[in-house]
Write an enzyme that holds these catalytic residues in place. Structure first.
Site, PDB file in Angstrom:
ATOM      1  N   GLY A 343       1.526  -2.016   5.787  1.00 12.26           N
ATOM      2  CA  GLY A 343       1.524  -0.504   6.437  1.00 12.26           C
ATOM      3  C   GLY A 343       0.357  -0.318   7.154  1.00 12.26           C
ATOM      4  CD  GLU A 395      -4.753   0.839   1.216  1.00 15.11           C
ATOM      5  OE1 GLU A 395      -3.787   0.814   2.326  1.00 15.11           O
ATOM      6  OE2 GLU A 395      -4.581   0.516   0.103  1.00 15.11           O
ATOM      7  CG  ASP A 399       1.345   6.965  -4.193  1.00 14.47           C
ATOM      8  OD1 ASP A 399       0.957   8.165  -4.418  1.00 14.47           O
ATOM      9  OD2 ASP A 399       2.448   6.495  -4.425  1.00 14.47           O
ATOM     10  CB  THR A 400      -1.074   5.447  -8.377  1.00 14.68           C
ATOM     11  OG1 THR A 400      -0.902   3.811  -7.958  1.00 14.68           O
ATOM     12  CG2 THR A 400       0.591   5.758  -8.300  1.00 14.68           C
ATOM     13  CB  THR A 403      -2.665  -0.953  -3.885  1.00 13.73           C
ATOM     14  OG1 THR A 403      -1.417  -0.488  -4.204  1.00 13.73           O
ATOM     15  CG2 THR A 403      -2.955  -1.970  -3.067  1.00 13.73           C
ATOM     16  CG  LEU A 404      -8.746   1.720  -2.373  1.00 14.88           C
ATOM     17  CD1 LEU A 404      -8.619   0.727  -1.206  1.00 14.88           C
ATOM     18  CD2 LEU A 404      -9.037   2.982  -2.140  1.00 14.88           C
ATOM     19  CG  ASP A 455       7.757  -0.007   4.212  1.00 16.75           C
ATOM     20  OD1 ASP A 455       6.715   0.193   3.490  1.00 16.75           O
ATOM     21  OD2 ASP A 455       8.407  -1.068   3.465  1.00 16.75           O
TER      22      ASP A 455
HETATM   23  P1  IMP Z   1      -1.015   3.156  -4.799  1.00 17.64           P
HETATM   24  O1  IMP Z   1      -1.160   1.687  -5.269  1.00 17.64           O
HETATM   25  O2  IMP Z   1       0.090   3.693  -5.466  1.00 17.64           O
HETATM   26  O3  IMP Z   1      -2.163   3.969  -4.100  1.00 17.64           O
HETATM   27  O4  IMP Z   1       0.128   2.730  -3.312  1.00 17.64           O
HETATM   28  C1  IMP Z   1      -0.464   2.430  -2.259  1.00 17.64           C
HETATM   29  C2  IMP Z   1       0.587   1.814  -1.432  1.00 17.64           C
HETATM   30  O5  IMP Z   1       1.748   2.484  -1.703  1.00 17.64           O
HETATM   31  C3  IMP Z   1       0.543   1.999   0.173  1.00 17.64           C
HETATM   32  O6  IMP Z   1      -0.337   1.291   0.670  1.00 17.64           O
HETATM   33  C4  IMP Z   1       1.897   2.073   0.454  1.00 17.64           C
HETATM   34  O7  IMP Z   1       2.211   0.882   0.838  1.00 17.64           O
HETATM   35  C5  IMP Z   1       2.618   2.678  -0.635  1.00 17.64           C
HETATM   36  N1  IMP Z   1       3.057   4.125  -0.397  1.00 17.64           N
HETATM   37  C6  IMP Z   1       2.752   5.012  -1.030  1.00 17.64           C
HETATM   38  N2  IMP Z   1       2.947   6.451  -0.831  1.00 17.64           N
HETATM   39  C7  IMP Z   1       3.813   6.043   0.259  1.00 17.64           C
HETATM   40  C8  IMP Z   1       4.709   6.840   0.974  1.00 17.64           C
HETATM   41  O8  IMP Z   1       4.912   7.936   1.079  1.00 17.64           O
HETATM   42  N3  IMP Z   1       5.435   5.961   2.006  1.00 17.64           N
HETATM   43  C9  IMP Z   1       5.231   4.801   2.242  1.00 17.64           C
HETATM   44  N4  IMP Z   1       4.562   3.912   1.534  1.00 17.64           N
HETATM   45  C10 IMP Z   1       3.810   4.528   0.371  1.00 17.64           C
HETATM   46 MG    MG Z   2      -1.076  -0.219   2.405  1.00 18.15          MG
END
Ligand code: IMP
Ligand code: MG
Length: 479
Positions: A343, A395, A399-400, A403-404, A455
Site C-alpha cells: 500500500g 505508512e 486504521d486499528t 499492524t503498525l 486497494d
Molecule cells: P491496521 O492494522 O488496522 O491499522 O491496518 C492498516 C492496514 O489496513 C493498512 O496498511 C491498509 O493496508 C489496510 N487498510 C485500512 N483501512 C483501509 C482502507 O480504507 N482502504 C484500504 N486499505 C485499508
Molecule cells: Mg499499509
C-alpha cells in the site's frame, strides 16, 4: 408601522409545504417577506456544499443583472451574518461600511439604500441568509426582525428537505436497482438547488461533484453591449469553478452555436481582461480536468468509486508539506525510510522525492489477518541493518493500529538511533491500539478508501487520487 405578519407567515408556510419547485417556493417567500417589512427587494440564499458561496434560491424585486453580479462569497459579503448575527446597513452610500459589501457599485446601480440580512440557521449552524433591500434608507422594527427570523426558520426546513432530496437522488442515480431508499421518498422531485438549462450541464456538474470541485451555476452575467436603455446584450457563462477561478461555458458540437458563443467569449475577454473563461465541449472538459490534476482514469478503473476524497493535486500539495517538515527535523542526518508493502508504494515514492536529505528506502512485507497465517508474520524482512540509524516508518494508512504496533515493536528491538512514524492517512476513529504518529497527512473518517496505493482485493492501487468506495462494496469488506 407594523407589518401584517400573521397572513404573511400563513402564506409562507403554505407555499413551503406545497409541491412547487424550490425556486418557485423561494421566490414566493422572498415576495411575502419583502412586502411585509416594506422592502422593495429580497433574496433567499443558501450556502453551497463547501459553505463558502451563497446561492440564490429565491428572489423578488431585483434585476437579473443584480442577481448575477458575481459569485457571492459568504465571507466577503456581510460576513457577520455567518456568525449568526442580523446585519443592518442603514445606507450603502456610507463609504465607512462598504468594506462588508462585496459589490457596492452594483448595489448602488440597483438603487439600493438599506440592507437587512438575517441568518438562516439549522442546529445552531448558519446554512443561508435572507436579505431585504430598500430603495430609501429605512429602519426595521424589532417585530420586523423577529418576523424575518421566523421566515428564516421555515427556510431552514426547506434547506433540510433539499439536502435530504439530494442524498436520495444520489442513492437512486448511483445504483437504481439495488439501493433501497433509506428514507421515504419525498413527494416532490423539484427540490434541486440548481435548475440546469441543459442535461449536459447536469452531467458536467456530476463530474465536478465526483472530483469534489466546487462549482457555482451561472453566478455572473457579463454585460457585452449597451444601448439607450442600458444593457442590450449579456452573456452568462454556465459555471464558475472557484478553485481555478475559471468560468466555463459548455457547448455542443453544433457549428452555428459554437461560432456565436466564440464571438461572445471573445467580446467578454476584451471587456473583462481579468476574467478566465473557457468554451468547452465534452471532450474538452474531460481533458481540462486531467490538466488540473483530476486525471480521468477511465471508466473501468474508477468503477465502484463513489467520489474522490483527495485529488492528485491535493495529495501532492500535502506530501510536499510533510516532506518539508521532515527535512527540517532531520537536517544534517541520514534517514532510513521503512515502508510496509504494498500500500505504501505511491506515498513512499512521492515522499522520498520531496525530501532534501540522503535517504535509504527499505521495505518489509507481512502476512495480513485473513490470510492463511494465524499470527502476523514477516514475509519479507528489511535489507539494511538499522541498528544505530535514524528510522522513519512510512505508512499509507493507520486504521486499528495493530499492524503498525507490531512492526514498531519489531523495529525497536533492533535498536535504531531513533524511530518515528509518518502516515499519509489516519483513520483515528477506528483506533484499537494507541500508536504514536509523528507526521500525519490527513485524518479521515471511517470510510473504506482506495487509490494512491490502497486497494480493495488487490484492485484500485493505481488510481492517481484517493477515492471513497461505494458503501455496498464497503460492506462486502476487503479487510
Ligand atoms: P491496521 O492494522 O488496522 O491499522 O491496518 C492498516 C492496514 O489496513 C493498512 O496498511 C491498509 O493496508 C489496510 N487498510 C485500512 N483501512 C483501509 C482502507 O480504507 N482502504 C484500504 N486499505 C485499508
Ligand atoms: Mg499499509
Amino acid at each position: 408601522m407594523s407589518g401584517n405578519y400573521y397572513p404573511a407567515l400563513k402564506q409562507i408556510s403554505k407555499v413551503s409545504n406545497s409541491a412547487f419547485g424550490l425556486r418557485k417556493i423561494g421566490n414566493s417567500i422572498a415576495k411575502s417577506a419583502a412586502k411585509t417589512v416594506h422592502g422593495q427587494g429580497c433574496r433567499i440564499l443558501f450556502l453551497n456544499p463547501l459553505k463558502r458561496y451563497l446561492v440564490t434560491v429565491g428572489a423578488y424585486g431585483l434585476s437579473d443583472l443584480f442577481l448575477r453580479k458575481g459569485p457571492l462569497d459568504a465571507r466577503k459579503s456581510l460576513p457577520d451574518i455567518l456568525d449568526g448575527r442580523i446585519v443592518y446597513i442603514a445606507d450603502i452610500a456610507d463609504i465607512a461600511v462598504t468594506h462588508g459589501i462585496q459589490y457596492p457599485e452594483e448595489d448602488r446601480d440597483q438603487g439600493i439604500s438599506s440592507i437587512l440580512g438575517v441568518p438562516i440557521t439549522k442546529n445552531g449552524e448558519v446554512v443561508g441568509e435572507i436579505r431585504i433591500y430598500t430603495r430609501e434608507p429605512q429602519e426595521f422594527s424589532e417585530s420586523d426582525r423577529s418576523f424575518l427570523l421566523s421566515v428564516a426558520d421555515i427556510c431552514a426546513l426547506l434547506f433540510e428537505k433539499m439536502e435530504l432530496y439530494r442524498l436520495l437522488e444520489k442513492g437512486y442515480k448511483s445504483d437504481k436497482e439495488r439501493i433501497e431508499p433509506q428514507v421515504p421518498q419525498l413527494p416532490t422531485s423539484a427540490l434541486r438547488p440548481t435548475n440546469f438549462a441543459h442535461p449536459s450541464e447536469g452531467e458536467f456538474a456530476k463530474l465536478l461533484d465526483f472530483y469534489r470541485i466546487e462549482w457555482l451555476y451561472e453566478p455572473r452575467a457579463f454585460p457585452l453591449r449597451w444601448g439607450k436603455n442600458g444593457v442590450a446584450e449579456m452573456f452568462t457563462p454556465d459555471f464558475y469553478l472557484s478553485e481555478m477561478d475559471l468560468y466555463v461555458e459548455l457547448t455542443t458540437l453544433k457549428q452555428s452555436l459554437i461560432t456565436e458563443k466564440n464571438r461572445k467569449v471573445r467580446r467578454l475577454r476584451e471587456l473583462y481582461p481579468g476574467i478566465n473563461i473557457k468554451l468547452l465541449n465534452k471532450n474538452d472538459y474531460t481533458r481540462l480536468l486531467a490538466k488540473y490534476g483530476y486525471g480521468f482514469a477511465g471508466e473501468a478503473k474508477t468503477e465502484g468509486v463513489e467520489h474522490v476524497l483527495y485529488s492528485h493535486t491535493q495529495i501532492q500539495r500535502r506530501v510536499r508539506v510533510l516532506a518539508k517538515r521532515i527535512s527540517q527535523d532531520y537536517a544534517g542526518e541520514k534517514l532510513v525510510l521503512v515502508g510496509i508493502l504494498k500500500g505504501v508504494v505511491c506515498f513512499m515514492s512521492d515522499l522520498m522525492q520531496n525530501l532534501s536529505l540522503p535517504v535509504i528506502p527499505d521495505f518489509m512485507a507481512i502476512s495480513r489477518y485473513g490470510s492463511d497465517a494465524h499470527v502476523v508474520q514477516i514475509t519479507k524482512d528489511l535489507d539494511s541493518t538499522i541498528t544505530g540509524q535514524h528510522v522513519l516508518m512510512v505508512e499509507d494508512i493507520v486504521d486499528t493500529g495493530m499492524t503498525l504496533n507490531y512492526v514498531l515493536k519489531y523495529i525497536s528491538a533492533r535498536n535504531p538511533a531513533s524511530l518515528r512514524v509518518c502516515t499519509f492517512l489516519d483513520k483515528r476513529v477506528r483506533r484499537l491500539v494507541d500508536v504514536p504518529l509523528d507526521y500525519v497527512g490527513f485524518e479521515i473518517t471511517d470510510e473504506f478508501i482506495v487509490g494512491y496505493g490502497l486497494d480493495r482485493g488487490g484492485e484500485y492501487r493505481n488510481l492517481p487520487f484517493i477515492g471513497v468506495l461505494h458503501q455496498e462494496l464497503m460492506k462486502e469488506g476487503a479487510k
